[in-house]
Scaffold this active site. Structure first.
Site, short mmCIF file in Angstrom:
data_model
loop_
_atom_site.label_atom_id
_atom_site.label_comp_id
_atom_site.label_asym_id
_atom_site.label_seq_id
_atom_site.Cartn_x
_atom_site.Cartn_y
_atom_site.Cartn_z
CG PHE A 1 -0.80 -0.04 2.25
CD1 PHE A 1 0.36 0.08 2.96
CD2 PHE A 1 -1.89 -0.49 3.50
CE1 PHE A 1 0.62 0.08 4.27
CE2 PHE A 1 -1.63 -0.53 4.74
CZ PHE A 1 -0.39 -0.30 5.29
CD GLU A 2 0.06 5.35 2.47
OE1 GLU A 2 0.28 6.47 1.89
OE2 GLU A 2 -0.50 5.16 3.71
#
Lengths: 595, 263
Positions: free
Chosen positions: A402-403
């Protein structure tokens, strides 16, 4: 605190002065008090309830979240004007690290809320939006979330399909579409939703999740962070008041990308906290667990694991707070009342986008390494749910995804640097040209100093030259088409990451020596030597592969001979001795003891 | 009411105690507010919140780093803090310490209604200073308190745990109370309160400020002196006695008599 501003990406050209580098040994009394509150809260209130959290006891999860709010743990980045604390970025990162030190699921809930759930409003909101939402987000009365990803638009954020259409009376945007993997969806009151207006204009909206037309998908059954909420959000003719448009129509993607930058370096710091915890569990278990009549921590191979885990954690911590220091120096000059604040904040974050991506990649991979070795040290027990190692291992994995996946971030690093170079913000090309001229007659050994860490210092300098050389040759060869050379770019990114990592460890160690003397930096120094001994040969290997992807034949041979000159002077350090010394100290302390 | 809360800066509970020669190796130690003192601060703050107290003064004697423990007390809710710090204090025993603390109380007006202490400090673990302060000031005292009710201007009712039951003491104010685990659940200092604590006054006194002569404190002013420190012997492996009951008993008695010589 950094006194002079170091511009983003300049580490490719020169080393910053020690004065400008923040090191964790310099936390103030107040910062340490913030950290203690966060840490005590997590370890006394949250960790003991970990099993219930993992079993998705949402009520408990929310109750703990509210408690965190009462302690002020959610308001670090919110300006005082909106009932926040307006803390410096180092304090806010330290709080983040401690929040992420114990329970992965709860940490993700908080990090999502305080980061991508709150900051878009803090940086890009109108005065009315800030007044309406920030005090309540800071106190925990409202829970925030962020919805960018869609079924067919993950890393490709520009490819979102969710539509926003202005109502005839001009009072609402009508949103239609669906969002995937929304963290906090099951808990949140509001959500920053990205959609396209008139088919192609990216825009961000603050959406009240109680609005008519909102429905949620079921909870995802995840590999890790199982206690956190991850659900799809469906928007069916959701009326969003025009005053909830965040920023301008057509500029939503800029909010999305810039806020992700902050998310990235927060994530790196979060990984620092998790690394320390995992390491502590591992070393305590290694001390308790006996085989052949002695604790397994007395075995060389276990010591090596512990030393490597500690070293990686040290390097990550050094790099994280170094970056926090730079960002803090830039942010502290901004005025929240300035009507241009949003734009300036965006520039300030964008300035260090390269460093943010580096921290994200390095942090998530360091944690994966540490969590993996923790399982290994626990042996068969590490594979059972009885011990925390198993949870650490599962929880760690999401950080590489993620990110922005680590792959996307690896593409971003050279991409952003090249863009800065093109814009003239980073004099990369002149430096590369100068290097090309001097490199034929260049003698690294003549530059080798005599003090402690002289070899490591030179290794960092040579890595800087290698980065420039590879970047320069790659740009020269492929020009605009370089962006399609992913395997080459990945190698360039890795060289740059290692440069930043090695240099961060080196700078911190040098600063501790300068402030407190060589004795106080004994283990800092060992870890710097150990890390360089692993990273510098790796840089050589990566560069060799990169060069072979750029040229062939005689040209390649010439380039390789230059590269060899830059690396072959390095004398391997005594790994066994250094790792044993470091591990023995760790075995005695039973935790990451430096700060 | 005006309350004095005594705060000591002590090594963190997780500290690995090490020796350097025959002295404590203090390098690398992290210091915290003595956990028992947290009960005392919390109790005082609750009295203030219940409008029973107007002012809480946190007092410490120690090196400059004791400031941090005091800031912690301020962040929990004390109004101001006083630190006595002086190189000449090094080596003071409990009685010398008590004498200094009495001087601080005088310097601060002497008009305290309640003196709250932690029942013990987790480092020296002497349990003595509060009682010595009470004796020097000729005040009533209740140690190891697990429940406390105070009527400002009149009395305090303190509950102590004793073997097999509770003792309830009624004390005329001013009085000395030492706080035990169970008295309350100390709050975490919130981030906003930590920031406010930075702005609360913290006064530092040297011996001269308190009118104390250096010979009255430190090693010279102490009746006891620490000669050396020793670590407890490392724990050996356990011993398991196996067999029929009669054999086990015989073996155990032999072990108790001959090896550890307790019978």
């Amino acid at each position: 605190m950094a006194e002079e501003k170091v511009k983003g990406g300049t580490f490719l050209l020169e080393s910053p002065g020690l004065k400008e580098v923040f090191i964790p040994e310099e936390f103030t009394e107040e910062q340490r008090m913030f950290a203690k509150t966060a840490e005590d809260f997590i370890w006394n209130e949250v960790v003991p309830k970990s099993d219930e959290i993992e079993a998705k006891n949402d009520e408990l999860h929310i109750q703990l979240f509210k408690q965190a709010g009462e302690l002020g743990l959610l308001m670090a980045d919110i300006p005082e004007k909106y009932d926040g604390l307006g803390l410096d970025k180092i304090s806010s990162m330290l709080v983040q690290e401690k929040i992420s030190s114990g329970q992965g699921s709860f940490s993700v809930t908080i990090t999502d809320h305080t980061g991508i759930g709150t900051l878009p409003i803090a940086y890009f909101g109108t005065e009315e939006q800030k007044q309406k939402y920030l005090p309540k987000l800071g106190s925990g009365e409202l829970i925030g979330s962020y919805a960018l990803t869609e079924t067919n638009a993950g890393s490709d954020a520009m490819g979102i399909k969710t539509k926003a259409v202005l109502s005839e009376d001009g009072k609402y945007y009508i949103l239609n579409g669906s969002k995937q993997f929304v963290t906090n969806a099951g808990f949140a009151d509001i959500c920053i939703v990205y959609a396209k207006v008139d088919g192609d204009k990216h825009a961000a909206f603050i959406v009240d999740l109680k609005s008519e037309g909102i429905s949620l998908g079921p909870e995802e059954h995840k590999m890790g962070i199982r206690g956190s909420s991850t659900r799809a959000i469906f928007l069916d003719n959701v009326k969003v008041p025009v005053e909830n448009l965040l920023g301008e129509v057509g500029k939503g993607h800029l909010i999305a990308f810039n806020v992700l930058n902050i998310g990235r370096y927060k994530l790196g710091v979060a990984c620092t906290g998790a690394c320390k915890t995992s390491l502590g569990e591992a070393v305590r278990y290694a001390n308790q667990r006996s085989q052949f009549g002695v604790p397994i921590s007395s075995f060389g191979m276990i010591k090596e694991k512990l030393a490597d885990m500690m070293t990686r954690t040290y390097v990550l911590e050094s790099a994280s707070y170094r970056t926090a220091g730079f960002i803090d120096a830039t942010f502290s000059e901004l005025d929240h009342d300035d009507p241009e604040f949003g734009k300036k904040a965006m520039d300030a974050i964008g300035e260090y986008a390269t460093e943010c991506s580096i921290i994200k990649i390095f942090g998530s991979e360091a944690l994966d390494f540490v969590a993996d070795e923790t399982v290994q040290i626990f042996g068969g027990y590490g594979y059972t749910e009885e011990y925390p190692a198993e949870r650490f291992y599962r929880d760690s994995r999401i950080n590489r995804i993620f990110e922005g996946t680590n792959e996307i971030n690896r593409l971003l690093i050279p991409g952003m640097i090249m863009r800065k170079a093109m814009k003239g913000e980073l004099p990369l090309l002149p430096a590369a040209q100068k290097l090309a001229k001097e490199i034929m007659t260049f003698m690294p050994l003549s530059m080798l100093g005599s003090g402690p860490l002289a070899q490591e210092e030179l290794a960092v300098e040579m890595t800087r030259k290698i980065s420039l050389m590879v970047a320069g040759l790659a740009a020269q060869k492929y020009k605009e088409a370089l962006k399609d050379q992913q395997m080459l770019l990945a190698r360039l990114a890795d060289i740059i990451i290692e440069l930043y990592a090695m240099e961060s460890a080196l700078l911190r160690t040098k600063k501790v020596i300068e402030n407190k003397g060589e004795d106080a930096a004994k283990y800092h120094s060992i870890m710097t030597q150990l890390y360089v001994s692993q990273a510098f040969p790796k840089v050589g290997q990566l560069a060799q592969e990169a060069l072979a992807a750029i040229e062939k034949g005689d040209m390649l041979k010439t380039n390789l001979s230059v590269l060899r000159k830059l690396i072959r002077w390095y004398t391997p350090v005594s790994l066994v001795e250094l790792k044993t010394t470091l591990a023995d100290k760790l075995i005695e302390e039973e935790k990451y003891w430096l700060v | 009411m005006k309350i004095a809360v005594f705060c000591k800066s002590v090594p963190d509970t997780e500290t690995k105690v090490r020796l350097k020669g025959d002295r404590l190796d203090t390098s690398g130690i992290k210091y915290i507010l003595n956990p028992y003192d947290e009960f005392a601060v919390e109790e005082a703050v609750r009295m203030k919140e219940a409008k029973k107290a107007e002012e809480i003064v946190a007092i410490s004697m120690g090196p400059a780093r004791a400031q941090e423990a005091l800031r912690n007390a301020l962040a929990i809710g004390a109004d101001r803090a006083v630190l006595v710090t002086d190189d000449a204090l090094d080596g003071s025993d409990t009685l010398a310490t008590a004498k200094v603390l009495v001087k601080v109380l005088e310097k601060e007006g002497g008009d305290f209604d309640l003196l709250l202490f932690g029942q013990r400090a987790i480092d020296g673990d002497t349990w003595q200073v509060p009682s010595q302060v009470a004796a020097l000031l000729d005040l009533p005292q209740a140690t190891c308190t697990v429940a406390l009710e105070v009527e400002p201007g009149s009395k305090a009712v303190a509950t102590r745990l004793v073997e097999g039951g509770e003792e309830i003491h009624e004390l005329t104010l001013p009085a000395v109370i030492t706080c035990s685990k169970g008295l309350n659940e100390p709050r975490y200092p919130s981030l906003p309160n930590i920031m406010k604590a930075k702005k609360k006054p913290l006064t530092t006194y040297s011996l001269g400020d308190l009118g104390i002569d250096a010979s009255e404190v430190g090693k010279n002013g102490s009746r006891t002196e620490v000669l050396s420190y020793e670590l407890p012997p490392a724990r050996g492996g356990g011993k398991k006695v196996e067999g029929e009951p009669e054999e086990v008993v015989a073996e155990l008695v032999k072990f108790l008599k001959e090896e550890i010589k307790v019978i």
